[in-house]
Design a protein around this motif. Structure first.
Motif, PDB file in Angstrom:
ATOM      1  N   GLU A 194      97.593  -1.768 -21.289  1.00 47.53           N
ATOM      2  CA  GLU A 194      97.475  -3.372 -20.844  1.00 47.53           C
ATOM      3  C   GLU A 194      96.231  -3.924 -20.764  1.00 47.53           C
ATOM      4  O   GLU A 194      96.020  -5.036 -20.627  1.00 47.53           O
ATOM      5  N   TYR A 195      95.243  -3.255 -21.299  1.00 48.12           N
ATOM      6  CA  TYR A 195      93.850  -3.776 -21.030  1.00 48.12           C
ATOM      7  C   TYR A 195      93.709  -5.046 -21.787  1.00 48.12           C
ATOM      8  O   TYR A 195      93.082  -5.946 -21.536  1.00 48.12           O
ATOM      9  N   CYS A 196      94.321  -4.850 -23.146  1.00 46.15           N
ATOM     10  CA  CYS A 196      94.047  -6.044 -24.030  1.00 46.15           C
ATOM     11  C   CYS A 196      94.755  -7.316 -23.285  1.00 46.15           C
ATOM     12  O   CYS A 196      94.023  -8.454 -23.060  1.00 46.15           O
ATOM     13  N   GLY A 231      99.448  -3.441  -0.590  1.00 41.70           N
ATOM     14  CA  GLY A 231      99.626  -4.528  -1.768  1.00 41.70           C
ATOM     15  C   GLY A 231     100.789  -4.158  -2.657  1.00 41.70           C
ATOM     16  O   GLY A 231     101.488  -3.272  -2.386  1.00 41.70           O
ATOM     17  N   SER A 232     100.980  -4.784  -3.690  1.00 40.76           N
ATOM     18  CA  SER A 232     102.052  -4.988  -4.508  1.00 40.76           C
ATOM     19  C   SER A 232     102.179  -3.494  -5.303  1.00 40.76           C
ATOM     20  O   SER A 232     103.279  -2.906  -5.422  1.00 40.76           O
ATOM     21  N   SER A 233     101.023  -3.077  -5.821  1.00 36.06           N
ATOM     22  CA  SER A 233     100.857  -2.022  -6.530  1.00 36.06           C
ATOM     23  C   SER A 233     100.630  -0.610  -5.842  1.00 36.06           C
ATOM     24  O   SER A 233     100.898   0.251  -6.334  1.00 36.06           O
ATOM     25  N   HIS A 234     100.103  -0.838  -4.913  1.00 30.84           N
ATOM     26  CA  HIS A 234      99.956   0.536  -4.092  1.00 30.84           C
ATOM     27  C   HIS A 234      99.299   0.142  -2.668  1.00 30.84           C
ATOM     28  O   HIS A 234      98.811  -1.138  -2.522  1.00 30.84           O
ATOM     29  N   THR A 235      99.168   1.016  -1.775  1.00 32.70           N
ATOM     30  CA  THR A 235      98.701   0.875  -0.660  1.00 32.70           C
ATOM     31  C   THR A 235      97.272   1.856  -0.345  1.00 32.70           C
ATOM     32  O   THR A 235      97.275   2.773  -0.968  1.00 32.70           O
ATOM     33  N   GLY A 259      95.144  -9.664  -7.780  1.00 32.59           N
ATOM     34  CA  GLY A 259      95.989  -8.246  -7.693  1.00 32.59           C
ATOM     35  C   GLY A 259      96.987  -8.093  -8.604  1.00 32.59           C
ATOM     36  O   GLY A 259      96.828  -8.772  -9.525  1.00 32.59           O
ATOM     37  N   GLY A 260      98.089  -7.282  -8.050  1.00 32.81           N
ATOM     38  CA  GLY A 260      99.246  -7.200  -9.180  1.00 32.81           C
ATOM     39  C   GLY A 260     100.096  -8.344  -9.040  1.00 32.81           C
ATOM     40  O   GLY A 260     100.904  -8.565 -10.250  1.00 32.81           O
ATOM     41  N   ALA A 261     100.335  -8.715  -7.771  1.00 29.34           N
ATOM     42  CA  ALA A 261     101.461  -9.734  -7.845  1.00 29.34           C
ATOM     43  C   ALA A 261     100.955 -11.252  -7.547  1.00 29.34           C
ATOM     44  O   ALA A 261     101.624 -12.364  -7.536  1.00 29.34           O
ATOM     45  N   SER A 262      99.566 -11.332  -6.976  1.00 27.55           N
ATOM     46  CA  SER A 262      99.280 -12.713  -6.674  1.00 27.55           C
ATOM     47  C   SER A 262      97.763 -12.614  -7.218  1.00 27.55           C
ATOM     48  O   SER A 262      96.912 -11.661  -7.125  1.00 27.55           O
ATOM     49  N   THR A 263      97.070 -13.967  -6.959  1.00 29.20           N
ATOM     50  CA  THR A 263      95.812 -14.019  -7.258  1.00 29.20           C
ATOM     51  C   THR A 263      95.175 -15.163  -6.236  1.00 29.20           C
ATOM     52  O   THR A 263      95.919 -16.149  -6.098  1.00 29.20           O
ATOM     53  N   LYS A 306      98.103  -9.698 -12.240  1.00 32.91           N
ATOM     54  CA  LYS A 306      98.231  -9.183 -13.453  1.00 32.91           C
ATOM     55  C   LYS A 306      99.577  -8.648 -13.976  1.00 32.91           C
ATOM     56  O   LYS A 306     100.060  -9.031 -15.081  1.00 32.91           O
ATOM     57  N   ASP A 307     100.026  -7.908 -12.808  1.00 32.40           N
ATOM     58  CA  ASP A 307     101.472  -7.414 -13.296  1.00 32.40           C
ATOM     59  C   ASP A 307     102.655  -8.297 -13.569  1.00 32.40           C
ATOM     60  O   ASP A 307     103.430  -8.271 -14.363  1.00 32.40           O
ATOM     61  N   GLN A 308     102.651  -9.422 -12.480  1.00 32.98           N
ATOM     62  CA  GLN A 308     103.766 -10.246 -12.605  1.00 32.98           C
ATOM     63  C   GLN A 308     103.257 -11.122 -13.836  1.00 32.98           C
ATOM     64  O   GLN A 308     104.306 -11.697 -14.283  1.00 32.98           O
ATOM     65  N   ALA A 329     100.368  -6.656   4.737  1.00 30.57           N
ATOM     66  CA  ALA A 329     101.085  -6.552   3.336  1.00 30.57           C
ATOM     67  C   ALA A 329     100.928  -7.681   2.685  1.00 30.57           C
ATOM     68  O   ALA A 329     100.767  -8.769   3.434  1.00 30.57           O
ATOM     69  N   THR A 330     100.625  -7.602   1.407  1.00 32.37           N
ATOM     70  CA  THR A 330     100.564  -8.992   0.540  1.00 32.37           C
ATOM     71  C   THR A 330     101.816  -9.317  -0.546  1.00 32.37           C
ATOM     72  O   THR A 330     102.880  -9.112  -0.038  1.00 32.37           O
ATOM     73  N   ALA A 331     101.251  -9.573  -1.706  1.00 32.72           N
ATOM     74  CA  ALA A 331     102.342 -10.301  -2.325  1.00 32.72           C
ATOM     75  C   ALA A 331     103.401  -9.326  -2.715  1.00 32.72           C
ATOM     76  O   ALA A 331     104.593 -10.189  -2.899  1.00 32.72           O
TER      77      ALA A 331
HETATM   78  N1  LIG Z   1      92.584  -0.351 -14.742  1.00 35.53           N
HETATM   79  C1  LIG Z   1      92.943   0.138 -13.305  1.00 35.53           C
HETATM   80  N2  LIG Z   1      93.878  -0.994 -12.805  1.00 35.53           N
HETATM   81  C2  LIG Z   1      93.836  -0.548 -11.408  1.00 35.53           C
HETATM   82  C3  LIG Z   1      93.391   0.337 -10.665  1.00 35.53           C
HETATM   83  N3  LIG Z   1      93.670   0.310  -9.430  1.00 35.53           N
HETATM   84  C4  LIG Z   1      94.692  -0.653  -9.438  1.00 35.53           C
HETATM   85  N4  LIG Z   1      94.898  -1.170 -10.712  1.00 35.53           N
HETATM   86  C5  LIG Z   1      95.718  -2.430 -11.187  1.00 35.53           C
HETATM   87  O1  LIG Z   1      95.169  -3.633 -10.880  1.00 35.53           O
HETATM   88  C6  LIG Z   1      96.019  -4.449 -10.353  1.00 35.53           C
HETATM   89  C7  LIG Z   1      95.487  -4.923  -9.027  1.00 35.53           C
HETATM   90  O2  LIG Z   1      95.313  -4.077  -8.263  1.00 35.53           O
HETATM   91  P1  LIG Z   1      95.327  -4.258  -6.684  1.00 35.53           P
HETATM   92  O3  LIG Z   1      94.145  -5.202  -6.518  1.00 35.53           O
HETATM   93  O4  LIG Z   1      95.226  -3.059  -6.041  1.00 35.53           O
HETATM   94  O5  LIG Z   1      96.618  -5.147  -6.477  1.00 35.53           O
HETATM   95  P2  LIG Z   1      97.550  -5.170  -5.194  1.00 35.53           P
HETATM   96  O6  LIG Z   1      96.636  -5.387  -4.034  1.00 35.53           O
HETATM   97  O7  LIG Z   1      98.426  -3.721  -5.167  1.00 35.53           O
HETATM   98  O8  LIG Z   1      98.430  -6.074  -5.247  1.00 35.53           O
HETATM   99  P3  LIG Z   1      98.648  -7.603  -4.593  1.00 35.53           P
HETATM  100  O9  LIG Z   1      99.604  -7.350  -3.389  1.00 35.53           O
HETATM  101  O10 LIG Z   1      98.904  -8.520  -5.729  1.00 35.53           O
HETATM  102  O11 LIG Z   1      97.354  -7.883  -3.930  1.00 35.53           O
HETATM  103  C8  LIG Z   1      97.448  -4.015 -10.302  1.00 35.53           C
HETATM  104  O12 LIG Z   1      97.937  -4.197 -11.502  1.00 35.53           O
HETATM  105  C9  LIG Z   1      96.937  -2.427 -10.255  1.00 35.53           C
HETATM  106  O13 LIG Z   1      97.936  -1.626 -10.972  1.00 35.53           O
HETATM  107  C10 LIG Z   1      92.400   1.176 -11.352  1.00 35.53           C
HETATM  108  O14 LIG Z   1      91.801   1.948 -10.904  1.00 35.53           O
HETATM  109  N5  LIG Z   1      92.014   0.846 -12.856  1.00 35.53           N
END
Ligand SMILES: Nc1nc2c(ncn2[C@@H]2O[C@H](COP(=O)(O)OP(=O)(O)OP(=O)(O)O)[C@@H](O)[C@H]2O)c(=O)[nH]1
Ligand SMILES: [Ca+2]
Length: 491
Positions: A392-394, A50-54, A196-200, A240-242, A124-126
């Motif tokens: 970032e939760y808000c 994923g964009s934020s982690h694997t 996700g972090g970069a796409s939805t 949500k990150d983008q 791999a995604t966004a």
């Molecule tokens: N609060 C919280 N946020 C998380 C956690 N794990 C991941 N995130 C965040 O949630 C968002 C989406 O995470 P993922 O669904 O893993 O995204 P991704 O697969 O890396 O990204 P895409 O490639 O866009 O799908 C990212 O901003 C992450 O930083 C968690 O345990 N708690």
């Protein structure tokens, strides 16, 4: 003279013994014939880059039931330390190295004798989609390094590739409905919402959608004898990150030294770098010309203003289809129920807002109050929570509500059709399981032939018939039986 009991003749004793042996033999045969073999399992491994982690997922299923349904289960999950592979563009070798620990774990979880036949996939995604847009050679180098690292392991490596947004949405939908056993039973399906972090992604079946209006938004499946015409769309840059970058970029378009941000708590202050904020194809074209290097990011915690800022990253002006969500993208009428996972779940779970039977207006009210809480107080109330997430939760909660209601047109009523989920029956909701089921042909197009009776049913029926036959047999041999009834008297 004492009358001899006819039951005690040697012949009846022999018959009785033979009968008992026959029953035991019949039941044994029935049991053995249908008894499941000792359980052997097969395995599959999927890496979600994923964009934020694997993350690494291991799935298992009974070896002799490849084609059966609802049986594949997630047995292990490993979160790779560090960022997503796309963040290693300037040091690709590290992308490969980062996967090592989780791959070593996988070697422990899959029995040694199954290693060579266990398929290993990386999707791999966004994050990689964006890197590929920025520099295809950089993304190729990351893939090369990752491939090199994965091929060192004893599994059956099946390649690494970037999933299209369509695949990502469709496989998420397959996962949810497979785990729910809705596909196998031909039940109404559940839409899938993945943040996700970069796409939805949004994917659902709608009766009024035949796919002809926008072929790029439709995927057709034939699964277990049923045809599905799925609507799916992936919004790149709306993870949500983008989305946070885009919202902040919108707020800092003039390049001021101070940015007052309604999506962060009052009392929050941080010094941020303009070049870091604009370092993404989602915002790079909007980078202010004469901005200073840094800006002071100051929270003011105002839900309504935050919602207005987020709305500015959606474009509602044009739609060439019968109806659109946003950015001119077709979206048929919503048809529930829905499962919302990944960041939808992380965020709403943290905010205690997963209960969708609560009125949407009340959810907004709660979030409004949460955003207005002072940052110091938030930190005090949640010790141990990663500060980046906490800050970032808000924003994230406001983004989710805005995306669902303004973007996808969920109403106060249809909002309650959404269930925020992480796992279904022990397996994570996400695209990985659907991806593996597809690549291993594990979901048949036609309904599998299932025995009309379960194993226990066969055993019981054979046993009952055997006992009845035996009773009849003994009864027919009983010397008194026919003579007990009144014999016609011959005078
Ligand atoms: N609060 C919280 N946020 C998380 C956690 N794990 C991941 N995130 C965040 O949630 C968002 C989406 O995470 P993922 O669904 O893993 O995204 P991704 O697969 O890396 O990204 P895409 O490639 O866009 O799908 C990212 O901003 C992450 O930083 C968690 O345990 N708690
Ligand atoms: Ca993802």
């Amino acid at each position: 003279m004492k009358e001899k009991n006819p039951w005690h003749t040697p012949v009846t004793i022999i018959i009785t013994v033979i009968g008992v042996i026959a029953i035991v033999a019949l039941v044994t045969v029935a049991v053995l014939q249908n008894r499941p073999l000792p359980q052997k399992y097969k395995y599959g491994i999927v890496l979600d880059a994923g964009s934020s982690h694997t993350a690494l997922y291991i799935y298992e299923w009974p070896a002799e039931k490849d084609n059966n349904t609802g049986r594949v289960e997630q047995t292990h999950f490993c979160k790779v330390k560090g960022p997503g592979i796309s963040s290693y563009a300037s040091a690709p070798v590290k992308a490969g190295e980062s996967l090592r620990l989780c791959m070593e774990e996988a070697k422990q979880w899959v029995p040694g004798k199954r290693h060579h036949q266990t398929p290993l996939y990386l999707g791999a995604t966004a994050g990689m989609r964006l890197l590929n847009m920025e520099s295809s050679s950089a993304s190729a180098k990351v893939f090369q390094a990752v491939e090199g690292a994965l091929q060192k392991f004893p599994f059956s490596y099946q390649g690494a590739r970037i999933l299209s947004g369509q695949d990502e949405g469709a496989f998420g939908w397959v996962t949810v409905n497979y785990l729910d056993e809705r596909l196998k039973q031909g039940l109404e399906t559940r839409g899938a919402l993945d943040l996700g972090g970069a796409s939805t992604q949004i994917s659902f079946v709608s009766d009024n959608y035949d796919g002809s209006e926008s072929p790029s938004n439709s995927v057709t499946f034939r699964l277990y004898g049923n045809d599905y015409n799925l609507y799916t769309h992936s919004f790149l840059c709306y993870g949500k990150d983008q989305a946070l970058r885009m919202t902040q970029a919108h707020q800092s378009q003039a390049g001021p030294a101070t940015v007052l941000d309604p999506c962060f708590h009052p009392g929050y202050t941080a010094t941020k770098n303009y070049s870091v904020l604009y370092d993404s194809p989602c915002v790079s074209d909007r980078k202010p010309k004469d901005a200073p290097d840094t800006f002071t990011h100051i929270g003011i915690g105002d839900f309504l203003q935050c919602q207005a800022a987020i709305k500015s990253v959606f474009n509602f002006t044009s739609c060439k289809y019968s109806r659109c969500s946003f950015n001119g993208v077709l979206q048929p009428l919503l048809q529930g129920p829905y499962g919302a996972f990944s960041a939808y779940y992380f965020v709403m779970n943290f905010l205690n807002l997963t209960d969708t039977s609560v009125l949407l207006e009340d959810v907004k009210e709660k979030l409004k109050r949460y955003c207005a809480i002072n940052w110091d107080q938030i930190m005090q109330q949640h010790p141990g929570v990663k500060l980046k997430y906490l800050a970032e939760y808000c924003f994230s909660g406001t983004y989710i509500l805005t995306l669902l209601t303004e973007g996808y047109n969920f109403t106060s009523e249809s909002y309650s059709d959404i269930k925020f989920i992480k796992k279904i029956k022990g397996s994570d909701a996400g695209w990985t399981l659907g991806y593996m089921l597809n690549l291993t042909n594990m979901i048949p197009a036609e309904a599998p032939d299932t025995p009309p009776l379960p194993h226990a049913g066969y055993v019981s029926i054979v046993s009952v018939i055997a006992v009845l036959l035996f009773i009849l047999f003994i009864a027919s041999l009983h010397p008194l039986w026919p003579r007990c009834s009144k014999q016609p008297q011959i005078v």
